[in-house]
Design a protein around this motif. Structure first.
Motif, short mmCIF file in Angstrom:
data_model
loop_
_atom_site.label_atom_id
_atom_site.label_comp_id
_atom_site.label_asym_id
_atom_site.label_seq_id
_atom_site.Cartn_x
_atom_site.Cartn_y
_atom_site.Cartn_z
N VAL A 128 42.74 9.65 32.37
CA VAL A 128 42.83 10.14 33.74
C VAL A 128 41.52 10.82 34.15
N ALA A 129 40.83 11.42 33.15
CA ALA A 129 39.66 12.26 33.44
C ALA A 129 38.46 11.45 33.93
N LEU A 153 41.07 -1.01 41.31
CA LEU A 153 41.27 -1.72 40.05
C LEU A 153 42.38 -1.07 39.22
N SER A 154 42.35 0.26 39.13
CA SER A 154 43.37 0.99 38.38
C SER A 154 44.75 0.75 38.96
N TYR A 188 44.56 3.35 34.04
CA TYR A 188 43.49 4.34 33.96
C TYR A 188 42.46 3.97 32.90
N GLY A 189 42.91 3.36 31.80
CA GLY A 189 41.97 2.98 30.74
C GLY A 189 40.99 1.92 31.20
N VAL A 190 41.48 0.93 31.91
CA VAL A 190 40.60 -0.13 32.43
C VAL A 190 39.56 0.45 33.40
N SER A 191 40.00 1.31 34.31
CA SER A 191 39.07 1.90 35.27
C SER A 191 38.10 2.85 34.59
N TYR A 197 30.68 2.45 32.42
CA TYR A 197 29.63 1.43 32.33
C TYR A 197 28.72 1.48 33.56
N MET A 198 29.33 1.58 34.74
CA MET A 198 28.54 1.60 35.97
C MET A 198 27.66 2.85 36.05
#
Length: 438
Positions: A128-129, A153-154, A188-191, A197-198
């Motif tokens: 979440v953070a 995305l999330s 949340y993990g995917v986002s 990375y960005m």
């Protein structure tokens, strides 16, 4: 700055509503247990929101003074700091799980059902953070398009996985409440992976190469705003827990309806929540640059807009109250209470927006203790006492009416407090502000 965030926030908040809908299909017991989780999960989210406020105000202020290198280091410190603090809070909640939920009105029979959701959610709470604090860094840099992609995305991942994991469609196991929690964690993990990375690789908006003395100084600067802001935000779920305890006196159906109402509130106050994210960096940068005329214009303009917009939203909700109750309340009693809630509470959402945006503005002006005090007055001097008194006078209808009245009174106080903090705009400083800058 607001439009891209609004689109993404629509998707992000909608998955909370989608969660509530799918869980409601599991029955009133599951929906009531799910409703008890909301104050606790929102406490963790409130900590992260506060860290995002501190990050946004600090980084935007530094950029407003032209120090891009220090702003990047502050962003790096904020990301690491948020991960550590969220892990600690999730651990505390996990250790005190049963006492916490008993305190807010859950029964011994409901505790195992609540644990189905919370065990998985807490295990993935750190995810979440990173999206929220990472988004704060981007907003401080004036970029709201990429944060909108991250949040969209999330939400998309969560919504897609919800029915598959809750009901066991296709090759997926039927997990019930565990499935709802796992879908949220995966989203949340995917986002988290995408935004880190960005930030690190593509945008190079955060760095970790400063000395430890610089890191500690940056952490102190962020926390000087973030801790009061987090405390202010965390008061909301604490008050919601108190409100849940008040409403629990009226039965399991009332708790289930209030849980749906909380998620409905998140959805219909979407514009307010989005403006509370985009207004602070705008105010921080302009205040640091001496553009007090723009600060005042932004605050007053958003307040007027929110009052008009939420008035229109209330009229729509008023017309659809019965349909909303029937959609999310499979039990007739739950449906009736949801419809009652929709008629009363949204009447003061505009006033609630005034308080939220005033708090955001005070944080952006580096007056976090003022925002904390204002939120304490709203929740513990007005909201809970008036809801309790209203319940004594008029039952459940009185509870909702008292809560709405509390928001209206606090909005008037918030307006006066923020206007007292803003510098008066005179013809002299407007002329100075309009001079070309280097």
């Amino acid at each position: 700055m607001t439009w891209p965030m609004l689109i993404a926030m629509s998707m992000l908040m909608s998955f909370n509503f989608v969660d509530a809908y799918f869980v409601s299909l599991l029955g009133t017991e599951k929906l009531a247990a799910f409703s008890f989780t909301f104050p606790v999960t929102f406490t963790v989210i409130s900590l992260v929101i506060g860290l995002g406020v501190g990050t946004s105000a600090t980084v935007a202020n530094t950029l407003g003074r032209g120090d891009g290198r220090r702003a990047r280091h502050q962003g790096g410190v904020a990301v690491v700091l948020s991960g550590v603090l969220v892990l600690l809070l999730c651990l505390i909640v996990w250790l005190l799980h049963d006492p916490i939920f008993l305190l807010i009105g859950a029964s011994d029979e409901t505790l195992p059902v609540i644990a189905e959701f919370m065990t998985i959610w807490l295990a993935g709470g750190i995810f979440v953070a990173f999206p929220m604090v990472g988004n704060a860094v981007m907003r401080a840099n004036g970029n709201t398009r990429l944060p909108s992609v991250v949040m969209a995305l999330s939400a998309a991942v969560n919504v897609a996985l919800d029915p598959l994991l809750i009901f066991g469609i296709g090759p997926f196991p039927e997990m019930g409440l565990r499935g709802a929690a796992l879908a949220t964690v995966i989203g949340y993990g995917v986002s988290s992976g995408f935004i880190l990375y960005m930030l690190f690789v593509r945008m190079k908006a955060i760095a970790w190469g400063a000395s430890w003395a610089c890191r500690i100084k940056s952490a102190r600067t962020i926390l000087s705003i973030a801790l009061p802001a987090s405390g202010s935000n965390m008061l909301t779920p604490v008050a919601m827990a108190g409100m849940t305890a008040i409403i629990a006196r009226y039965g399991e159906e009332a708790v289930a309806a209030f849980g749906v109402g909380g998620r409905l509130e998140s959805l219909v106050t979407l514009v307010i929540l989005t403006l509370s994210m985009t207004l602070p960096p705008f105010i921080s940068q302009n205040y640091a640059a001496g553009r007090h005329d723009r600060v005042r214009a932004a605050y007053e303009g958003t307040i007027k807009f929110v009052l008009l917009f939420q008035g229109g939203v209330y009229l729509v909700l008023l017309m659809l109250s019965s349909q909303i109750g029937a959609t999310f309340g499979k039990d007739a009693a739950v449906a009736e209470i949801i419809a009652l809630l929709v008629v009363i509470l949204p009447l003061a959402y505009g006033a609630q927006g005034v308080v939220i945006l005033s708090n955001s503005s005070l944080n952006a002006l580096h007056r976090p203790m003022g925002a904390l005090g204002l939120n304490m007055v709203r929740l513990f001097v007005m909201y809970l006492p008036l809801a309790f008194i209203g319940g004594k006078i008029g039952g459940l209808t009185g509870v909702f009416a008292g809560a709405a009245l509390a928001n209206a009174i606090t909005a008037c106080i918030a307006w006066r407090v923020v206007n007292g903090q803003l510098c008066p705009v005179t013809s002299m400083n407007v002329e100075e502000a309009n001079e070309p800058t280097v």
